[in-house]
Design an enzyme around this catalytic site. Sequence first.
Site, short mmCIF file in Angstrom:
data_model
loop_
_atom_site.label_atom_id
_atom_site.label_comp_id
_atom_site.label_asym_id
_atom_site.label_seq_id
_atom_site.Cartn_x
_atom_site.Cartn_y
_atom_site.Cartn_z
N CYS A 71 -7.38 15.69 -6.84
CA CYS A 71 -7.04 17.04 -7.28
C CYS A 71 -5.65 17.39 -6.77
O CYS A 71 -5.39 17.31 -5.56
CB CYS A 71 -8.07 18.04 -6.77
SG CYS A 71 -7.64 19.76 -7.14
N GLU A 98 0.81 -1.22 0.00
CA GLU A 98 0.00 0.00 0.00
C GLU A 98 0.84 1.27 0.00
O GLU A 98 0.54 2.23 -0.70
CB GLU A 98 -0.93 0.02 1.22
CG GLU A 98 -2.08 -0.97 1.12
CD GLU A 98 -3.02 -0.85 2.31
OE1 GLU A 98 -3.33 0.28 2.71
OE2 GLU A 98 -3.44 -1.89 2.84
N CYS A 114 -12.56 22.69 -6.00
CA CYS A 114 -11.83 23.95 -6.20
C CYS A 114 -11.78 24.39 -7.65
O CYS A 114 -11.30 25.50 -7.95
CB CYS A 114 -10.41 23.85 -5.63
SG CYS A 114 -9.30 22.81 -6.61
N CYS A 158 -6.10 21.03 -4.43
CA CYS A 158 -6.69 21.02 -3.09
C CYS A 158 -6.53 19.68 -2.38
O CYS A 158 -6.93 19.54 -1.22
CB CYS A 158 -8.16 21.42 -3.13
SG CYS A 158 -9.25 20.19 -3.88
N ASP A 184 -2.19 -4.32 3.57
CA ASP A 184 -2.27 -4.48 5.03
C ASP A 184 -3.18 -5.63 5.43
O ASP A 184 -4.19 -5.91 4.76
CB ASP A 184 -2.76 -3.18 5.68
CG ASP A 184 -1.69 -2.09 5.68
OD1 ASP A 184 -0.53 -2.42 5.36
OD2 ASP A 184 -2.02 -0.94 5.99
N CYS A 201 -11.90 19.74 -10.86
CA CYS A 201 -12.18 19.37 -9.48
C CYS A 201 -13.53 19.95 -9.04
O CYS A 201 -13.76 21.16 -9.18
CB CYS A 201 -11.07 19.87 -8.57
SG CYS A 201 -11.40 19.60 -6.81
N TYR A 229 1.90 -4.70 13.20
CA TYR A 229 0.75 -3.96 12.68
C TYR A 229 -0.03 -3.32 13.82
O TYR A 229 -0.31 -3.95 14.84
CB TYR A 229 -0.15 -4.89 11.87
CG TYR A 229 -1.14 -4.15 11.02
CD1 TYR A 229 -0.73 -3.13 10.16
CD2 TYR A 229 -2.49 -4.45 11.06
CE1 TYR A 229 -1.64 -2.45 9.37
CE2 TYR A 229 -3.41 -3.78 10.27
CZ TYR A 229 -2.97 -2.78 9.44
OH TYR A 229 -3.88 -2.08 8.65
#
Length: 631
Positions: free
Chosen positions: A139, A61, A156, A142, A186, A153, A371
């Site tokens: 975006c 990840e 914004c 932002c 995970d 977006c 973890y």
Amino acid sequence: TIVDDPKLYEMLKRKLQYMVYNFNPANFESLDLENIKNEMERSRKEKNEGLHISTGLLIVESPTKAKTIARMFGTPARRSIAGIPIYETVIIDGNNVHILDVIATKGHITDLTTENIGYYGVEIKNEEKYPYYSPLYKCMSCKRVFSQEVDKCPYCGSTLISSSMSTINAIRKIAMEVDKVYIATDPDVEGEKIAFDVAVNVSAYNPNIYRVKYHEVTKKGILEALANPTKIDLNLVKSQIVRRVEDRWVGFELSKILQLKFSSRNYGAGRVQTPVLGWITKRTEEYKKNMCYVASIKIGNYTHKIFLENKDVKIDKVVVKKIEEKDDVILPLPPYTTDTLLIDAYNLYKLPAEKVMKIAQELFESGLITYHRTDSIHVSTKGIEVAKEYLDKKGLIRNFIPRSWGNEGTHEAIRPTRPIDVDELKKEIEDNPQAYFIKFTWAHFALYDMIFKRFLASQMKEAIGKYTKYQIKVLDNVSEITVLTSIKGGFSEILKPRVYTIPEGEIQVNPVITKGSRVKLYTYAEVIKEMKDKNIGRPSTYAKIIQTLIRHGYIVQSKKKYALIATKKGMNVYNYLNSKFSSLVSENTTAELLEKMDMIAGGKTDADNVLSEILGQIKSLVTSLNSEQQI
């Protein structure tokens, strides 16, 4: 190695233990050289005859985790596809040689679509539910994320938008170049859904897909995971889909109602958020009803508080009398789970839950802790060995008592992965600044130190503590307290609880008198404990729930006392939802739903039936409300 300086040798040994998997030196005089010679010859012969080389793609990840894993096995080569970095490394495990490309998804690559499909992204046909998922778009101006393809977006107006399809296409390209695809996201429900999405998007390019899970980012953890590949757990995936659909249905429907009711778009709601908001709202109201003055009186290192109706009361002395003392055996606490870690980090360092989870994630990705999203207190044999090795090298092996803390399950408690304390970690970073890919702050070291000491204490003998009962008289107010006044032996040599020193007799004092209340406001720590105790939160959601309430402006945090206070806006929202939708957002209903999601994850109930129940609840309440025209 010929050792003439034990300190230098210990430094070399620590470094090699970090760099070389399973490095465990032995005294030369204890070796049977003839047997070793024969074993070496046999091993060389087997390797020459049975060396197995394979190529693979390892998908994780986090970019930090990708770099950490790749570098564990040597200096990796680096390339990029459409700006997506890929690290190539070689892993040798006995006769198996893995040539691995490592890439990061950067979290989820899809989400339930916000396009106008079905009921908030879920098509319903003949009682069957079909959720539609879209790639994620971000975006670059932002930083907001959305799941609908647009030219600009929606927040914004920027046209600088990136898509998770870039990552998906890079994964597809590499998948066609390798023998096997290993998905190592995970080891939780969220990670399983990401693994499923990756598999769905890659299977047409390489069908040899394997799910691998590890609970610590170490060489041993990675090698064991690669040696024991599994399949994606579809029950966990279904559980996460139900959770996401329920969030969308309840969240969007209630948010729409709130926005109409209060004539503003800056309103939102969720099933789990609402009871938490209710606790904070009720506590805030009680706090205000019980306003008074609070006198904080310092007696030794103990702060005694009494409540006053009048600020102008003169307090210049207290009378302290020791009533009794008794020795008692104090057992160590188990290692941290997510909730206890969040609670202690707040109580000790006033670190908010969201920051603690971010730091813990970075410590996990750097291979320093197991973890961190877990409700298990179990310790594996690997963990017990970490404690034993550390206590041995510190001359504390006499205090070692191995404890597994309960039955083995899917997860393990939060613990260090190596027998190094915070001072050794700091020295390691000082000696090799490039060893880690995160920037360490005081909070990283503080959290690691907490985790390390709590874990070590859990593997040590009990301590002997002295508890003392005192009578404290202030004006006409007489109260009794019992506090820990000394502790010795056992785990206290690593982790010492707070002890109090309270003088006896007539004590001259100078109290601080402030405006306060007889009822305490909730703190971060107390809200997290409530979520855990009432079973309406999960390790992955504790921090998010509080942060969402703050983002909506429903609660604020007191800067002075670090307490959570419901705003007028939050009170209005909770009172409205509780009056109109109590059966949908109550504590009991929320806890029951989360239990059903756990049952889905365990394959004990049908996901479609649970979604039908949720849909029926929402539709009947919304229909009833609209018919009464009370919005």
